[in-house]
Design a protein around this motif. Sequence first.
Motif, PDB file in Angstrom:
ATOM      1  N   ASN A 319      93.131  76.491  23.111  1.00  0.00           N
ATOM      2  CA  ASN A 319      94.504  76.964  22.863  1.00  0.00           C
ATOM      3  C   ASN A 319      95.028  77.790  24.033  1.00  0.00           C
ATOM      4  O   ASN A 319      95.692  78.814  23.850  1.00  0.00           O
ATOM      5  N   GLY A 320      94.713  77.333  25.234  1.00  0.00           N
ATOM      6  CA  GLY A 320      95.201  78.010  26.433  1.00  0.00           C
ATOM      7  C   GLY A 320      94.416  79.234  26.825  1.00  0.00           C
ATOM      8  O   GLY A 320      94.702  79.843  27.858  1.00  0.00           O
ATOM      9  N   GLN A 321      93.406  79.628  25.994  1.00  0.00           N
ATOM     10  CA  GLN A 321      92.619  80.823  26.281  1.00  0.00           C
ATOM     11  C   GLN A 321      91.358  80.448  27.050  1.00  0.00           C
ATOM     12  O   GLN A 321      90.702  79.450  26.744  1.00  0.00           O
ATOM     13  N   LEU A 322      91.020  81.272  28.007  1.00  0.00           N
ATOM     14  CA  LEU A 322      89.823  81.040  28.819  1.00  0.00           C
ATOM     15  C   LEU A 322      88.598  81.519  28.063  1.00  0.00           C
ATOM     16  O   LEU A 322      88.596  82.578  27.431  1.00  0.00           O
ATOM     17  N   GLY A 323      87.538  80.734  28.129  1.00  0.00           N
ATOM     18  CA  GLY A 323      86.277  81.119  27.519  1.00  0.00           C
ATOM     19  C   GLY A 323      85.137  80.386  28.185  1.00  0.00           C
ATOM     20  O   GLY A 323      85.276  79.784  29.255  1.00  0.00           O
ATOM     21  N   ALA A 324      83.978  80.435  27.554  1.00  0.00           N
ATOM     22  CA  ALA A 324      82.795  79.784  28.106  1.00  0.00           C
ATOM     23  C   ALA A 324      81.937  79.251  26.975  1.00  0.00           C
ATOM     24  O   ALA A 324      82.009  79.723  25.832  1.00  0.00           O
ATOM     25  N   LYS A 325      81.138  78.241  27.312  1.00  0.00           N
ATOM     26  CA  LYS A 325      80.137  77.693  26.408  1.00  0.00           C
ATOM     27  C   LYS A 325      78.813  77.613  27.167  1.00  0.00           C
ATOM     28  O   LYS A 325      78.794  77.295  28.358  1.00  0.00           O
ATOM     29  N   TYR A 326      77.734  77.904  26.430  1.00  0.00           N
ATOM     30  CA  TYR A 326      76.405  77.778  27.013  1.00  0.00           C
ATOM     31  C   TYR A 326      75.887  76.397  26.674  1.00  0.00           C
ATOM     32  O   TYR A 326      75.928  75.956  25.518  1.00  0.00           O
ATOM     33  N   SER A 327      75.397  75.676  27.671  1.00  0.00           N
ATOM     34  CA  SER A 327      74.937  74.308  27.481  1.00  0.00           C
ATOM     35  C   SER A 327      73.490  74.198  27.933  1.00  0.00           C
ATOM     36  O   SER A 327      73.108  74.755  28.974  1.00  0.00           O
ATOM     37  N   ILE A 328      72.690  73.488  27.143  1.00  0.00           N
ATOM     38  CA  ILE A 328      71.292  73.259  27.500  1.00  0.00           C
ATOM     39  C   ILE A 328      70.896  71.885  26.997  1.00  0.00           C
ATOM     40  O   ILE A 328      71.303  71.454  25.909  1.00  0.00           O
ATOM     41  N   ASN A 329      70.130  71.162  27.800  1.00  0.00           N
ATOM     42  CA  ASN A 329      69.723  69.800  27.475  1.00  0.00           C
ATOM     43  C   ASN A 329      68.246  69.833  27.074  1.00  0.00           C
ATOM     44  O   ASN A 329      67.351  69.755  27.914  1.00  0.00           O
ATOM     45  N   LEU A 330      67.990  69.971  25.775  1.00  0.00           N
ATOM     46  CA  LEU A 330      66.628  70.055  25.258  1.00  0.00           C
ATOM     47  C   LEU A 330      66.078  68.662  24.959  1.00  0.00           C
ATOM     48  O   LEU A 330      66.841  67.707  24.759  1.00  0.00           O
ATOM     49  N   PHE A 331      64.764  68.574  24.943  1.00  0.00           N
ATOM     50  CA  PHE A 331      64.185  67.352  24.415  1.00  0.00           C
ATOM     51  C   PHE A 331      62.906  67.699  23.674  1.00  0.00           C
ATOM     52  O   PHE A 331      62.238  68.699  23.942  1.00  0.00           O
ATOM     53  N   LEU A 332      62.608  66.841  22.707  1.00  0.00           N
ATOM     54  CA  LEU A 332      61.441  67.034  21.846  1.00  0.00           C
ATOM     55  C   LEU A 332      60.704  65.708  21.758  1.00  0.00           C
ATOM     56  O   LEU A 332      61.308  64.656  21.532  1.00  0.00           O
ATOM     57  N   GLU A 333      59.387  65.777  21.949  1.00  0.00           N
ATOM     58  CA  GLU A 333      58.549  64.581  21.792  1.00  0.00           C
ATOM     59  C   GLU A 333      57.540  64.836  20.677  1.00  0.00           C
ATOM     60  O   GLU A 333      56.722  65.761  20.756  1.00  0.00           O
ATOM     61  N   HIS A 334      57.631  64.002  19.656  1.00  0.00           N
ATOM     62  CA  HIS A 334      56.742  64.115  18.497  1.00  0.00           C
ATOM     63  C   HIS A 334      55.970  62.810  18.371  1.00  0.00           C
ATOM     64  O   HIS A 334      56.569  61.739  18.226  1.00  0.00           O
ATOM     65  N   GLN A 335      54.627  62.908  18.426  1.00  0.00           N
ATOM     66  CA  GLN A 335      53.757  61.746  18.246  1.00  0.00           C
ATOM     67  C   GLN A 335      52.922  61.956  16.982  1.00  0.00           C
ATOM     68  O   GLN A 335      52.379  63.041  16.761  1.00  0.00           O
ATOM     69  N   TRP A 336      52.885  60.908  16.178  1.00  0.00           N
ATOM     70  CA  TRP A 336      52.049  60.969  14.973  1.00  0.00           C
ATOM     71  C   TRP A 336      51.423  59.606  14.702  1.00  0.00           C
ATOM     72  O   TRP A 336      51.873  58.587  15.215  1.00  0.00           O
ATOM     73  N   GLU A 337      50.363  59.623  13.949  1.00  0.00           N
ATOM     74  CA  GLU A 337      49.698  58.409  13.518  1.00  0.00           C
ATOM     75  C   GLU A 337      49.877  58.252  12.012  1.00  0.00           C
ATOM     76  O   GLU A 337      49.887  59.232  11.269  1.00  0.00           O
ATOM     77  N   ASP A 338      50.043  56.989  11.598  1.00  0.00           N
ATOM     78  CA  ASP A 338      50.123  56.698  10.177  1.00  0.00           C
ATOM     79  C   ASP A 338      49.381  55.407   9.902  1.00  0.00           C
ATOM     80  O   ASP A 338      48.957  54.697  10.837  1.00  0.00           O
ATOM     81  N   ASN A 339      49.235  55.089   8.645  1.00  0.00           N
ATOM     82  CA  ASN A 339      48.435  53.931   8.268  1.00  0.00           C
ATOM     83  C   ASN A 339      49.169  52.610   8.427  1.00  0.00           C
ATOM     84  O   ASN A 339      48.581  51.556   8.211  1.00  0.00           O
ATOM     85  N   LYS A 340      50.458  52.653   8.821  1.00  0.00           N
ATOM     86  CA  LYS A 340      51.220  51.403   9.007  1.00  0.00           C
ATOM     87  C   LYS A 340      51.354  51.044  10.479  1.00  0.00           C
ATOM     88  O   LYS A 340      51.097  49.920  10.887  1.00  0.00           O
TER      89      LYS A 340
END
Length: 816
Positions: A319-340
């Motif tokens: 709305n015409g007002q100056l501001g800021a946003k914090y940005s971060i590019n996260l990633f998650l790796e999850h490995q699991w074993e199952d019976n299928k």
Amino acid sequence: TGPMGSECLGNLLRITVSAEYFEDKYLSLSVVDQSGTAWELHEAMAAQCGYTVTYSTWRSIEIRASALSCHSHLEANVFTVTIQIKASHTPDMSNATTHLKSASCHYGLWSPRELICESNYMEVSVGREVPQTIKDFVQDAPEDWTLVFPEAKAEEASIWQIVFHQPEEKRALLVSNAWSAGYGLNATDSRVLLRVPYAAAQVQLVKDQGITFSVLRSSTFYKYQWVILMVDTAVACPVDGVDYTNKTITWTVPKYIPPLSAGVTSFEDVLVEAGVDLHKLSAKEMASRKYVLLNELNAITMKIPIGAEGGYYKTSVSNGQLGAKYSINLFLEHQWEDNKWGLTKHTIIKEIETPFEQAEVAITNNLNLSARLMNVTVGMFLPDVELVNLTIEGVAVAVPEAVQHGYLIHRSRYANGSKAYIIQVPLDAPSVKKEYMREDMRAYSLNVTLTFITHPSNETFVIPVIALSAVKDAVLPSARGFCDGRNLHLIITRGNVGQNWLPFISDWLLTPEAAQKYNYILRDNGTHLAVSVPFLSSHVNYEGFHTSAIKASFYLTLKDGITSAQRRDFSVSCIFSPSELIQCLPNGTVIITAIKLVGGEDLDAALFVLRDRQCKPSLVTEQTATFKFDVSTCGTSRKFNSTTVTYENEVLYFRPGNDTPIYQLKFLCSYAVQQTADVQYETKKNPPPSIKPGFGCLALSLKLFKEKSYSEPYQESEYPVVKYLREALYFEVELLQPKDARLDLNLDDCWATNSQSQDSLPQWHILTHGCENNKDSYRTVFHKVNYSLRVKFPQHLKRFEVRMFAFVQGTSLFQE
């Protein structure tokens, strides 16, 4: 080195492009296949083919490619991607320069099922396992099976079709139709891949543990020799699960969600790792950044302090007002074993952006008094902000052109990449307003609006800059006054603070037109203001009256033309002789002017009378009343002695109903008596007076007045004057030079023409031999000229009145 670089991160390739290298240029991104064909990397193509384009920071553009992306080259566990960038200074990409970047990455052992959740697509790849009995089988009639599934033969790829499982129905699409619908499909000797844009029609939103997932349930059929095999290609990616509280980002991802665990009865975590920008972080590295990674029974949670290392702030506008946003590019790796499935690897890339937070912009003004410069610093700003123009006194000026208006703009960069803008403006620049404060202080004010743009979002915002500086450099107006025989003079030196200060006499603005009306003289050359007023005038105060002297004062005030605040008062006072008020003419006529003294402002000058109260003033102003009478009238008394005869009268003022005067001004005229002698005389017929012709220079003026009172002539700026037929015109002819009381002005001939040439035809005589034109239907009327403050020699003026007429020819208006 150079404008582009690359990095291998698991089964993803990242290519970075320097945004600064391509600053102020238009870019076109493409992927080049093995044949050299360039495929434009637009939004839909990127999501379908396994590419992601993001502005990772304000300094770089990031292109990520999946190992099984379209147009990549696969060979011996190595995939190669070639990116083409065209850069041009114009939107039509004319005269573009081309840059190529090829990068190769080794990919490791594939898990039986691998899932990737990118920011613009979901991807699932599963192994193609063929039962040994089928491998050993020898088909004696290779084409027999196509009689049952003729549509499978039409598909060039080994993938035949994909079936989408939706709550209301199951829908099957052939590979070609799936591609047309935006899905990406690929197959190698060992794997089958499905890539799904988040906006695909068959995608469903499903909640698990309060977290929303984007889910696609599907089965993919592919050909192998004489059989068609099916694999489960379900995929699910979280689309929310991010919370912002207490300056902390909390990201929660549920484990073993139903779409990925259909038919599974046992699970076992194998690995949970996380990081930033696809770089895995060790526990020690996470602790140093104050990251928290929690692997709980049903969910994995990451907590990141807002502003922590690994992310970055970017400018935002709301709305015409100056501001800021914090940005971060996260990633998650999850490995699991199952019976299928055995081992499943689920990689989630999450670009997190905090809500808008308004920012205050610091504005500081450091005055360089020795250089007379205002140094205004605006900012800090993040590196993605650029100043594009200034609005100076309502006019938008681009930054490079600001120097033409006296503005110097410098950009100050800091080690952390932030910057500020320094605006230098001379105190004497036209756009810097100056206002007197007090004593020797002046206030300098700068009012300019700055317009900024953010990169790469191209959002704009404005910052009003109002800077004030107080400087001890005020030179106040000063004045000197003096008088001559009949006038008071005031000369004001303006100094440097009175540009908007206007001269007032009390509450009356003294303009050139107003000065002319009262026969004042007003001159203003910008540095000096000179005012001259006659001794007998409406705005002179008479503060003392003695038989030998009159103290007359003239007061002038300078007021602020904008606020009307009173700034400076000036006055000039002089002593005049009472003889200035009276004239005793040789023919026995007396002219006496009565003046109102200070304290008698409520007196009505028109009510002054002489001893004979029937004798009223012949000329009245706000301050004076002038009488003209013969010594033998108006109750004048006389006294004789051996040498003189003295006539005495007095000007009186009576309150209504009171016979005691509250004002009394006695005056007298004395005439010398030579001697008395007997004189013999006889009548003799005198010859008629004669006028001897002579030569000399006469200065005459002809003026047209607005009214019969002859008080206000038309000014040059008011010509041509519009009048209607038979409307009165009031003319005055005056002898300006020489000023000789013995001269009388007489008019001989006066005529009107239809043009400015006095000799042009037709002509109509208004006066003939000093008399009215007896042929005129509306004859000229002469008006008597009386003595007044303006008219010292009535015999030098002639006034006459003419009715408006037009020249006609026949019955038509004559035009030259």
